[in-house]
Design an enzyme around this catalytic site. Structure first.
Site, PDB file in Angstrom:
ATOM      1  N   SER A  34       0.841  -1.197   0.000  1.00  0.00           N
ATOM      2  CA  SER A  34       0.000   0.000   0.000  1.00  0.00           C
ATOM      3  C   SER A  34       0.879   1.251   0.000  1.00  0.00           C
ATOM      4  O   SER A  34       0.459   2.307  -0.445  1.00  0.00           O
ATOM      5  CB  SER A  34      -0.936   0.012   1.212  1.00  0.00           C
ATOM      6  OG  SER A  34      -0.195  -0.038   2.421  1.00  0.00           O
ATOM      7  N   LYS A  84       1.541   5.728   8.377  1.00  0.00           N
ATOM      8  CA  LYS A  84       2.380   6.575   9.238  1.00  0.00           C
ATOM      9  C   LYS A  84       2.228   8.073   9.040  1.00  0.00           C
ATOM     10  O   LYS A  84       3.026   8.843   9.585  1.00  0.00           O
ATOM     11  CB  LYS A  84       3.844   6.180   9.055  1.00  0.00           C
ATOM     12  CG  LYS A  84       4.337   6.374   7.632  1.00  0.00           C
ATOM     13  CD  LYS A  84       5.848   6.282   7.523  1.00  0.00           C
ATOM     14  CE  LYS A  84       6.322   6.563   6.124  1.00  0.00           C
ATOM     15  NZ  LYS A  84       7.746   6.564   5.943  1.00  0.00           N
ATOM     16  N   SER A 124       7.072   4.765  18.241  1.00  0.00           N
ATOM     17  CA  SER A 124       7.575   6.059  17.793  1.00  0.00           C
ATOM     18  C   SER A 124       7.732   7.011  18.967  1.00  0.00           C
ATOM     19  O   SER A 124       6.983   6.938  19.955  1.00  0.00           O
ATOM     20  CB  SER A 124       6.557   6.641  16.807  1.00  0.00           C
ATOM     21  OG  SER A 124       6.785   8.016  16.617  1.00  0.00           O
ATOM     22  N   TYR A 148      -2.640   8.720  14.599  1.00  0.00           N
ATOM     23  CA  TYR A 148      -1.441   7.912  14.332  1.00  0.00           C
ATOM     24  C   TYR A 148      -0.715   7.598  15.645  1.00  0.00           C
ATOM     25  O   TYR A 148      -0.422   6.446  15.949  1.00  0.00           O
ATOM     26  CB  TYR A 148      -0.488   8.642  13.367  1.00  0.00           C
ATOM     27  CG  TYR A 148       0.876   7.994  13.305  1.00  0.00           C
ATOM     28  CD1 TYR A 148       1.049   6.751  12.714  1.00  0.00           C
ATOM     29  CD2 TYR A 148       2.003   8.616  13.871  1.00  0.00           C
ATOM     30  CE1 TYR A 148       2.289   6.134  12.687  1.00  0.00           C
ATOM     31  CE2 TYR A 148       3.246   8.004  13.844  1.00  0.00           C
ATOM     32  CZ  TYR A 148       3.394   6.770  13.253  1.00  0.00           C
ATOM     33  OH  TYR A 148       4.626   6.158  13.235  1.00  0.00           O
ATOM     34  N   LYS A 152      -0.157   3.946  17.883  1.00  0.00           N
ATOM     35  CA  LYS A 152       1.104   3.380  18.389  1.00  0.00           C
ATOM     36  C   LYS A 152       0.986   3.095  19.883  1.00  0.00           C
ATOM     37  O   LYS A 152       1.401   2.039  20.369  1.00  0.00           O
ATOM     38  CB  LYS A 152       2.268   4.343  18.128  1.00  0.00           C
ATOM     39  CG  LYS A 152       2.628   4.485  16.662  1.00  0.00           C
ATOM     40  CD  LYS A 152       3.241   3.219  16.116  1.00  0.00           C
ATOM     41  CE  LYS A 152       3.410   3.235  14.622  1.00  0.00           C
ATOM     42  NZ  LYS A 152       3.701   1.927  14.042  1.00  0.00           N
ATOM     43  N   PHE A 177      13.138   7.631  16.883  1.00  0.00           N
ATOM     44  CA  PHE A 177      13.121   9.080  16.761  1.00  0.00           C
ATOM     45  C   PHE A 177      12.953   9.392  15.260  1.00  0.00           C
ATOM     46  O   PHE A 177      12.020   8.887  14.666  1.00  0.00           O
ATOM     47  CB  PHE A 177      14.294   9.701  17.533  1.00  0.00           C
ATOM     48  CG  PHE A 177      13.926   9.709  19.026  1.00  0.00           C
ATOM     49  CD1 PHE A 177      13.814   8.516  19.738  1.00  0.00           C
ATOM     50  CD2 PHE A 177      13.557  10.886  19.661  1.00  0.00           C
ATOM     51  CE1 PHE A 177      13.346   8.504  21.061  1.00  0.00           C
ATOM     52  CE2 PHE A 177      13.103  10.881  20.987  1.00  0.00           C
ATOM     53  CZ  PHE A 177      13.000   9.681  21.680  1.00  0.00           C
ATOM     54  N   ASN A 197       5.768  14.150   3.999  1.00  0.00           N
ATOM     55  CA  ASN A 197       5.334  14.686   5.289  1.00  0.00           C
ATOM     56  C   ASN A 197       6.525  15.107   6.124  1.00  0.00           C
ATOM     57  O   ASN A 197       6.426  15.973   6.977  1.00  0.00           O
ATOM     58  CB  ASN A 197       4.582  13.610   6.090  1.00  0.00           C
ATOM     59  CG  ASN A 197       3.307  13.202   5.394  1.00  0.00           C
ATOM     60  OD1 ASN A 197       2.400  13.999   5.284  1.00  0.00           O
ATOM     61  ND2 ASN A 197       3.259  11.971   4.905  1.00  0.00           N
TER      62      ASN A 197
HETATM   63  P1  NAD Z   1       6.680   2.683   5.142  1.00  0.00           P
HETATM   64  O1  NAD Z   1       5.315   3.189   4.807  1.00  0.00           O
HETATM   65  O2  NAD Z   1       7.785   2.915   4.191  1.00  0.00           O
HETATM   66  O3  NAD Z   1       6.607   1.113   5.442  1.00  0.00           O
HETATM   67  C1  NAD Z   1       5.464   0.491   5.967  1.00  0.00           C
HETATM   68  C2  NAD Z   1       5.181  -0.724   5.097  1.00  0.00           C
HETATM   69  O4  NAD Z   1       4.033  -1.395   5.604  1.00  0.00           O
HETATM   70  C3  NAD Z   1       4.874  -0.354   3.642  1.00  0.00           C
HETATM   71  O5  NAD Z   1       5.673  -1.144   2.797  1.00  0.00           O
HETATM   72  C4  NAD Z   1       3.391  -0.674   3.482  1.00  0.00           C
HETATM   73  O6  NAD Z   1       3.085  -1.080   2.155  1.00  0.00           O
HETATM   74  C5  NAD Z   1       3.212  -1.768   4.513  1.00  0.00           C
HETATM   75  N1  NAD Z   1       1.848  -1.891   5.060  1.00  0.00           N
HETATM   76  C6  NAD Z   1       1.056  -0.914   5.544  1.00  0.00           C
HETATM   77  N2  NAD Z   1      -0.110  -1.424   5.966  1.00  0.00           N
HETATM   78  C7  NAD Z   1      -0.047  -2.760   5.763  1.00  0.00           C
HETATM   79  C8  NAD Z   1      -0.942  -3.830   5.979  1.00  0.00           C
HETATM   80  N3  NAD Z   1      -2.162  -3.618   6.487  1.00  0.00           N
HETATM   81  N4  NAD Z   1      -0.553  -5.080   5.673  1.00  0.00           N
HETATM   82  C9  NAD Z   1       0.662  -5.312   5.124  1.00  0.00           C
HETATM   83  N5  NAD Z   1       1.551  -4.337   4.884  1.00  0.00           N
HETATM   84  C10 NAD Z   1       1.196  -3.069   5.195  1.00  0.00           C
HETATM   85  O7  NAD Z   1       7.034   3.263   6.586  1.00  0.00           O
HETATM   86  P2  NAD Z   1       8.418   3.212   7.394  1.00  0.00           P
HETATM   87  O8  NAD Z   1       8.930   4.608   7.486  1.00  0.00           O
HETATM   88  O9  NAD Z   1       9.284   2.144   6.878  1.00  0.00           O
HETATM   89  O10 NAD Z   1       7.856   2.839   8.832  1.00  0.00           O
HETATM   90  C11 NAD Z   1       7.833   1.499   9.315  1.00  0.00           C
HETATM   91  C12 NAD Z   1       7.169   1.489  10.681  1.00  0.00           C
HETATM   92  O11 NAD Z   1       7.883   2.347  11.556  1.00  0.00           O
HETATM   93  C13 NAD Z   1       5.724   2.009  10.659  1.00  0.00           C
HETATM   94  O12 NAD Z   1       4.958   1.222  11.558  1.00  0.00           O
HETATM   95  C14 NAD Z   1       5.862   3.421  11.174  1.00  0.00           C
HETATM   96  O13 NAD Z   1       4.686   3.862  11.827  1.00  0.00           O
HETATM   97  C15 NAD Z   1       7.017   3.270  12.164  1.00  0.00           C
HETATM   98  N6  NAD Z   1       7.730   4.543  12.389  1.00  0.00           N
HETATM   99  C16 NAD Z   1       8.205   5.243  11.313  1.00  0.00           C
HETATM  100  C17 NAD Z   1       8.841   6.455  11.517  1.00  0.00           C
HETATM  101  C18 NAD Z   1       9.334   7.261  10.335  1.00  0.00           C
HETATM  102  O14 NAD Z   1       9.507   8.475  10.492  1.00  0.00           O
HETATM  103  N7  NAD Z   1       9.588   6.683   9.179  1.00  0.00           N
HETATM  104  C19 NAD Z   1       9.024   6.949  12.823  1.00  0.00           C
HETATM  105  C20 NAD Z   1       8.535   6.198  13.888  1.00  0.00           C
HETATM  106  C21 NAD Z   1       7.886   4.981  13.653  1.00  0.00           C
HETATM  107  N1  UDP Z   2       9.568  20.609   9.090  1.00  0.00           N
HETATM  108  C1  UDP Z   2       9.622  21.775   8.333  1.00  0.00           C
HETATM  109  N2  UDP Z   2       9.200  21.720   7.042  1.00  0.00           N
HETATM  110  C2  UDP Z   2       8.735  20.589   6.454  1.00  0.00           C
HETATM  111  C3  UDP Z   2       8.679  19.397   7.235  1.00  0.00           C
HETATM  112  C4  UDP Z   2       9.097  19.457   8.545  1.00  0.00           C
HETATM  113  O1  UDP Z   2      10.037  22.821   8.814  1.00  0.00           O
HETATM  114  O2  UDP Z   2       8.358  20.607   5.269  1.00  0.00           O
HETATM  115  C5  UDP Z   2      10.050  20.648  10.478  1.00  0.00           C
HETATM  116  C6  UDP Z   2       9.000  20.288  11.512  1.00  0.00           C
HETATM  117  O3  UDP Z   2       8.302  21.450  11.923  1.00  0.00           O
HETATM  118  C7  UDP Z   2       9.867  19.680  12.633  1.00  0.00           C
HETATM  119  C8  UDP Z   2      11.020  19.028  11.874  1.00  0.00           C
HETATM  120  O4  UDP Z   2      11.054  19.654  10.587  1.00  0.00           O
HETATM  121  O5  UDP Z   2      10.407  20.697  13.446  1.00  0.00           O
HETATM  122  C9  UDP Z   2      10.850  17.525  11.678  1.00  0.00           C
HETATM  123  O6  UDP Z   2       9.569  17.292  11.097  1.00  0.00           O
HETATM  124  P1  UDP Z   2       9.122  15.826  10.660  1.00  0.00           P
HETATM  125  O7  UDP Z   2       7.713  15.919  10.175  1.00  0.00           O
HETATM  126  O8  UDP Z   2      10.137  15.247   9.749  1.00  0.00           O
HETATM  127  O9  UDP Z   2       9.198  14.969  12.009  1.00  0.00           O
HETATM  128  P2  UDP Z   2       8.344  15.100  13.367  1.00  0.00           P
HETATM  129  O10 UDP Z   2       7.882  16.500  13.517  1.00  0.00           O
HETATM  130  O11 UDP Z   2       7.228  14.130  13.207  1.00  0.00           O
HETATM  131  O12 UDP Z   2       9.297  14.703  14.436  1.00  0.00           O
END
Ligand code: NAD
Ligand code: UDP
Length: 337
Positions: A34, A84, A124, A148, A152, A177, A197
């Site tokens: 997805s 996410k 997260s 979201y 978590k 982080f 995002n």
């Molecule tokens: P991502 O979207 O790249 O990876 C998530 C994967 O899960 C995708 O490949 C998607 O296709 C798959 N997926 C989603 N819903 C599904 C479902 N119902 N069944 C099977 N597959 C499904 O995101 P990511 O950045 O790799 O994040 C991985 C995990 O880490 C997520 O749970 C996210 O919430 C968590 N996380 C991410 C961040 C970040 O900033 N990237 C920070 C904190 C936590």
């Molecule tokens: N941020 C920004 N411009 C953007 C995206 C993010 O200034 O287009 C800033 C946001 O306000 C935060 C930091 O960058 O201070 C990290 O944002 P991100 O969304 O990557 O992570 P999170 O806020 O979820 O920790």
């Protein structure tokens, strides 16, 4: 040892799969694609020089999971699958609860049926809400300001209850982080759908010329230069944290909740500067209004991870920016080829 990686085609999952295979684990990737491209799997296969077992399926569908567990003896699950995007979760809360919470419940039910009781869950730093102070320790108060984050928190609580009901479960909750960076090959990386995002993809897409400028969300926070401060962590360091957790999971006698961060905070403008240095490109920016729900400062105290996982981040922001740039400049359109 055979590991099921849900969401293994995604950003963090694909990097973790590389490290798992390189460390000798057998891996089954489970993803509904997805938010991922099948190209990411082909790239991972090219890095590790092996075919990867991939099952296309959805964690919310018992039959999809049962197919995997009945045809593979899975020893542990690394559970990345989830949606996410914070803003999207506000607009579509039910979709987020269904996917992230219900999906995790179904996953645990099927794991239990097949007597697989080891899980590492992607939580997260967002579960700390607006922390009263930094650096953030694992026992700080928890709160969520959007669906979201709440999804978590809910899954964390559900997993703790699962353990209370059956102490055979081995559970590690990893609170990430801000993951950034890419594999050093530049062939896999973060490929956000549509408008990014997060800060780093926005910066890198601006540097590569896909976007005119970066909007900096506020410069009147109580920080070094007024812009928001975060703990950016290289995705390979993050992936390594999962391997260390997997190595030790059998020895944990209770659910473990662990921050994965570097302990360093950088402001938005510091990240822009580091990226300009790494890419030798200008990143034009405009200061705009604060983003609703943003906090000023967020960075980890990562000492518990050092103590219980013998893990610490080793890559600094220069490497994070260089690796992001290699991925972005070699793949300006991500996985679309
Ligand atoms: P991502 O979207 O790249 O990876 C998530 C994967 O899960 C995708 O490949 C998607 O296709 C798959 N997926 C989603 N819903 C599904 C479902 N119902 N069944 C099977 N597959 C499904 O995101 P990511 O950045 O790799 O994040 C991985 C995990 O880490 C997520 O749970 C996210 O919430 C968590 N996380 C991410 C961040 C970040 O900033 N990237 C920070 C904190 C936590
Ligand atoms: N941020 C920004 N411009 C953007 C995206 C993010 O200034 O287009 C800033 C946001 O306000 C935060 C930091 O960058 O201070 C990290 O944002 P991100 O969304 O990557 O992570 P999170 O806020 O979820 O920790």
């Amino acid at each position: 040892m055979k590991v099921l990686v849900t969401g293994g085609a995604g950003y963090i999952g694909s990097h973790t799969v590389v490290l798992l295979i390189e460390a000798g684990y057998e891996v089954v990737v489970f993803d509904n694609f997805s938010n991922a491209s099948k190209e990411s799997i082909r790239r991972v296969e090219a890095i590790v020089g092996k075919k990867i077992v991939v099952v296309e399926g959805d964690i919310r569908y018992r039959e999809d999971l049962a197919k995997v567990f009945s045809s593979h003896k899975i020893d542990a699950v690394i559970h990345f699958a989830g949606l996410k995007a914070v803003g999207e979760s506000v607009e579509q809360p039910l979709r987020y609860y269904d996917n992230n919470v219900n999906g995790s419940v179904v996953l645990c039910e099927v794991m239990s049926e097949y007597n697989c009781k080891s899980i590492i869950f992607s939580s997260s730093a967002t579960v700390y809400g607006d922390p009263h102070t930094t650096p953030i320790l694992e026992d700080f108060p928890l709160s969520a300001t959007n669906p979201y984050g709440r999804s978590k928190l809910m899954v964390e609580e559900i997993l703790r209850d699962v353990y209370l009901s059956d102490n055979e479960w081995k559970i590690v909750l990893l609170r990430y982080f801000n993951p950034v960076g890419a594999h050093a090959s530049g062939t896999i990386g973060e490929d956000p759908n549509g408008l990014p995002n997060n800060l780093m993809p926005f910066i890198s897409q601006t540097a590569v010329g896909k976007r005119e400028y970066l909007s900096v969300f506020g410069n009147d926070y109580d920080t070094v230069d007024g812009t928001g401060v975060r703990d950016y962590i290289h995705v390979i360091d993050l992936a390594q944290g999962h391997l260390n957790a997997l190595d030790r999971i059998r020895n944990f006698n209770e659910p473990m909740t662990i921050n994965l961060g570097t302990g360093n905070g950088y402001s938005v403008l510091e990240m822009v500067e580091a990226f300009e240095k790494a890419s030798a490109k200008k990143v034009p920016y405009k200061i705009v209004e604060r983003r609703v729900g943003d906090i000023a400062t967020c960075f980890a105290d990562p000492s518990y991870a050092k103590e219980v996982l013998d893990w610490e981040a080793t890559r600094g922001i220069d490497e994070m920016c260089e690796d992001t740039w290699r991925w972005q400049s070699q793949n300006p359109n991500g996985y679309i080829i």
